[in-house]
Design an enzyme around this catalytic site. Sequence first.
Site, PDB file in Angstrom:
ATOM      1  N   LEU A  84       0.915  -1.298  -0.032  1.00 55.68           N
ATOM      2  CA  LEU A  84      -0.137  -0.024  -0.043  1.00 55.68           C
ATOM      3  C   LEU A  84       0.831   1.244   0.097  1.00 55.68           C
ATOM      4  O   LEU A  84       1.948   1.363   0.544  1.00 55.68           O
ATOM      5  CB  LEU A  84      -0.867  -0.122   1.146  1.00 55.68           C
ATOM      6  CG  LEU A  84      -1.840  -1.211   1.447  1.00 55.68           C
ATOM      7  CD1 LEU A  84      -2.786  -1.073   2.736  1.00 55.68           C
ATOM      8  CD2 LEU A  84      -3.089  -1.266   0.204  1.00 55.68           C
ATOM      9  N   GLU A 171      -2.564 -11.236   7.924  1.00 58.90           N
ATOM     10  CA  GLU A 171      -1.463 -10.777   8.403  1.00 58.90           C
ATOM     11  C   GLU A 171      -1.234 -11.914   9.653  1.00 58.90           C
ATOM     12  O   GLU A 171      -2.046 -12.179  10.430  1.00 58.90           O
ATOM     13  CB  GLU A 171      -1.604  -9.507   8.949  1.00 58.90           C
ATOM     14  CG  GLU A 171      -0.444  -8.850   9.236  1.00 58.90           C
ATOM     15  CD  GLU A 171       0.592  -8.271   8.227  1.00 58.90           C
ATOM     16  OE1 GLU A 171       0.187  -8.451   7.086  1.00 58.90           O
ATOM     17  OE2 GLU A 171       1.604  -7.479   8.354  1.00 58.90           O
ATOM     18  N   CYS A 423      27.885 -17.072  33.174  1.00 60.90           N
ATOM     19  CA  CYS A 423      28.680 -17.270  34.759  1.00 60.90           C
ATOM     20  C   CYS A 423      28.106 -18.433  34.927  1.00 60.90           C
ATOM     21  O   CYS A 423      26.896 -18.487  35.303  1.00 60.90           O
ATOM     22  CB  CYS A 423      28.500 -16.011  35.525  1.00 60.90           C
ATOM     23  SG  CYS A 423      29.390 -16.183  37.128  1.00 60.90           S
ATOM     24  N   CYS A 428      27.892 -17.061  42.463  1.00 60.27           N
ATOM     25  CA  CYS A 428      28.187 -15.566  42.001  1.00 60.27           C
ATOM     26  C   CYS A 428      27.150 -14.745  42.717  1.00 60.27           C
ATOM     27  O   CYS A 428      25.930 -15.029  42.585  1.00 60.27           O
ATOM     28  CB  CYS A 428      27.872 -15.731  40.596  1.00 60.27           C
ATOM     29  SG  CYS A 428      27.812 -13.916  39.754  1.00 60.27           S
TER      30      CYS A 428
HETATM   31  S1  IVH Z   1      -4.532  -4.472   2.708  1.00 58.01           S
HETATM   32  C1  IVH Z   1      -3.907  -4.456  -1.699  1.00 58.01           C
HETATM   33  N1  IVH Z   1      -5.069  -4.539   5.320  1.00 58.01           N
HETATM   34  O1  IVH Z   1       0.381  -3.930   5.718  1.00 58.01           O
HETATM   35  C2  IVH Z   1      -4.285  -4.297  -0.315  1.00 58.01           C
HETATM   36  N2  IVH Z   1      -2.775  -4.917   4.845  1.00 58.01           N
HETATM   37  O2  IVH Z   1       1.679  -2.480   2.458  1.00 58.01           O
HETATM   38  C3  IVH Z   1      -3.208  -5.148   0.514  1.00 58.01           C
HETATM   39  N3  IVH Z   1      -1.399  -5.236   6.586  1.00 58.01           N
HETATM   40  O3  IVH Z   1       2.148  -6.153   3.653  1.00 58.01           O
HETATM   41  C4  IVH Z   1      -3.015  -4.835   2.140  1.00 58.01           C
HETATM   42  N4  IVH Z   1      -2.889  -5.114   8.427  1.00 58.01           N
HETATM   43  O4  IVH Z   1       0.365  -7.274   4.949  1.00 58.01           O
HETATM   44  C5  IVH Z   1      -4.138  -4.411   4.439  1.00 58.01           C
HETATM   45  N5  IVH Z   1      -5.997  -4.706   7.772  1.00 58.01           N
HETATM   46  C6  IVH Z   1      -4.863  -4.795   6.864  1.00 58.01           C
HETATM   47  C7  IVH Z   1      -3.506  -4.915   7.173  1.00 58.01           C
HETATM   48  C8  IVH Z   1      -2.381  -4.716   6.072  1.00 58.01           C
HETATM   49  C9  IVH Z   1      -1.514  -5.601   8.091  1.00 58.01           C
HETATM   50  C10 IVH Z   1       0.079  -5.311   5.910  1.00 58.01           C
HETATM   51  C11 IVH Z   1      -0.095  -6.040   4.767  1.00 58.01           C
HETATM   52  C12 IVH Z   1       1.031  -5.242   3.732  1.00 58.01           C
HETATM   53  C13 IVH Z   1       1.167  -3.997   4.209  1.00 58.01           C
HETATM   54  C14 IVH Z   1       0.404  -2.862   3.618  1.00 58.01           C
END
Ligand code: IVH
Length: 668
Positions: A84, A171, A423, A428
């Site tokens: 993103l 994630e 150690c 000690c």
């Molecule tokens: S949406 C095209 N939603 O943040 C949309 N990403 O660059 C793709 N991430 O590595 C991501 N929580 O793994 C989205 N609620 C969430 C997220 C999330 C963590 C991570 C994702 C990506 C990075 C965004």
Amino acid sequence: MDFADAKERVESLHQQLLEHNRRYYVLDDPIISDAQYDQLMRELIQLEAEFPELQTADSPTQRVGAEPLPFFEKVEHTTQMLSLGNAFNQEDLIEFDKRIKKATGLDQITYVCELKIDGLAVSVRFEDGIYKLGATRGDGQIGENITQNVKTIRSLPLKLAEPLTLEVRGEAYLPKKEFERINNQRAEKGEPLFANPRNAAAGSLRQLDPKLAAERALDLFFYGMDGESVETFATHQETLQSIRKLGLKVNPEWKVAQNIDEVWGYIEHWQLERSNLGYEIDGIVIKVDEYALRKELGFTAKSPRWAIAYKFPAEEAVSILEDIELRVGRTGVITPTAILHPVVLAGTTVKRASLHNEDIIREKGLLLGDHVVVKKAGDIIPEVVKVITSERTGKETAFHMPTHCPECDSELVRLEGEVALRCINPACAAQIREGIIHFVSRGAMNMERLGEKVVIQLFEHKLVSSIADLYYLQENDLLALPRMGAKSVGNILASIEKSKRNSLERLLFGLGIRFVGSKGAKMIAQHFETMDAIVEATEDDLLAVEEVGPKMAESIVTYFAKPEVKELLNRLKKANVNMSYTGPKVRTNATEHPFAGKVFVITGTLDSMTRQEAAERLEQLGAQVTNSVSKKTNYLLAGEKAGSKLTKAQDLGVTILDEKAFLANISL
Ligand code: IVH
């Protein structure tokens, strides 16, 4: 049982285990006890052993069955895993909103806001509803096949509620508590510590041996779907609801915002509340809700135009590494700590930062006098991220780890397979002092008025040289210490006296036996009920206790065989320190109590006990205690001066218990 009957029973067990797993891990609302679950699982394992043809890839028994891999295979993602664009302030968001309005010609856009979980992006593929593949993001086109490791994540169903073929993205992360547990365990073993939960999650998912991954309680939140099924939805909201209905875990805090002001309100809220979450977040993701609009907006080369990641302000600052202090822990491990020129970081003044072990000093190339970047992530202790080499003047000096213990001067050793220097002199002074600090600490004997500083004073003045000595302290001994008034002395002695009545598990944990954590101590104390029974227990007796593995059992037996430990226990007994388990009896069926399986949040001040004690009591009843109020919360226990959590619970219609109602209920 003939084959047909076995087949029928296996199918029924699959269904039941799948549903109980979903209730436990996804809904947080179990309806059977752990023991009952284990019973069903054992029955299935037994049947699969008798009828191997009935063992299918999606069987609940197959989570950790696989052998270690020689390497990870590459997998091509069916659709690219994008990243993103970022926003760092309110203006960036207003710009994002303007761009979208201009491109679509609309003057109102509905957004979905989600927490940006600080973990590792994974893609998970189901075919006809059966779990088939787990992959890392890699470069977005090609990732690594981590199917076996993803499979060890308990909240992931191996079979969906419907037989769909789809790819879900989410994630993977490590809860903060689990991160602490793993790091404590690693410190104990002298292994290098993980710098933050994100690294620990990545390290765990990239283990070639799935058994190692399974030992870490990883979890997974899903936030998107690909494949044909997604085309049946018109909005992201519908997608999230449908992902959840399929049995997959979606972070419950997502919210719809009708304009960018509401988005900003959500961001401000979570910036304040993030420390109360059980996992790390590093920002907020804002997504256009309607798919028709998303299509119109399209993508840039790297990322979609319909979403943006707001990143919380970096909690980093520059300071100077003034010194490296070495501390000898209670297990003898030598840990270096950076002494920094004081610097304000995320609202607090930081003077020290963790360096974990000497390898980090070498890897980062730290010199004394260096300008360094210091980072603080959420609740985690500050750490040194890197050196700013361009700031070097030539006056910086190298740091060398000592060859001898800074406290007792005996030669330091590096045990096989360990990174840390240790150690190994049992006499000690530092190890003994740290052991006493551990003994009085909150998680152990909880001598509230006897803090680390007083223990150090007592130790330095030779008033205490073993934990038993604490119980023989006289008022005059304490009054002779510098800066010690009659009132403090009274409080300290009262804390010591009170600790004599603790239930056995606190004493057992306080002894600091290797590999015995607070949870292990609790299970052992509940099982054996008296210290004498534990002292007499053999390794086999100990192995009968859930939580106790061979290493812990061996360590306990070795510990109690030592003559000096016998002497220590005698002195504690003579001082009338309680040696029995006085906590509640273990309920064999955790669902018996109405609070079992319920999610609690505790807020405000309680009269009759501390919040910690209330939480322990609830956990004994099978309830789960969490930090922040959400849709999943069943009860809020509200003491005096309850603040924002009470308001939020009222808003969400969560049942609120005052202390009186709580006490009446727990005695049921
Ligand atoms: S949406 C095209 N939603 O943040 C949309 N990403 O660059 C793709 N991430 O590595 C991501 N929580 O793994 C989205 N609620 C969430 C997220 C999330 C963590 C991570 C994702 C990506 C990075 C965004």
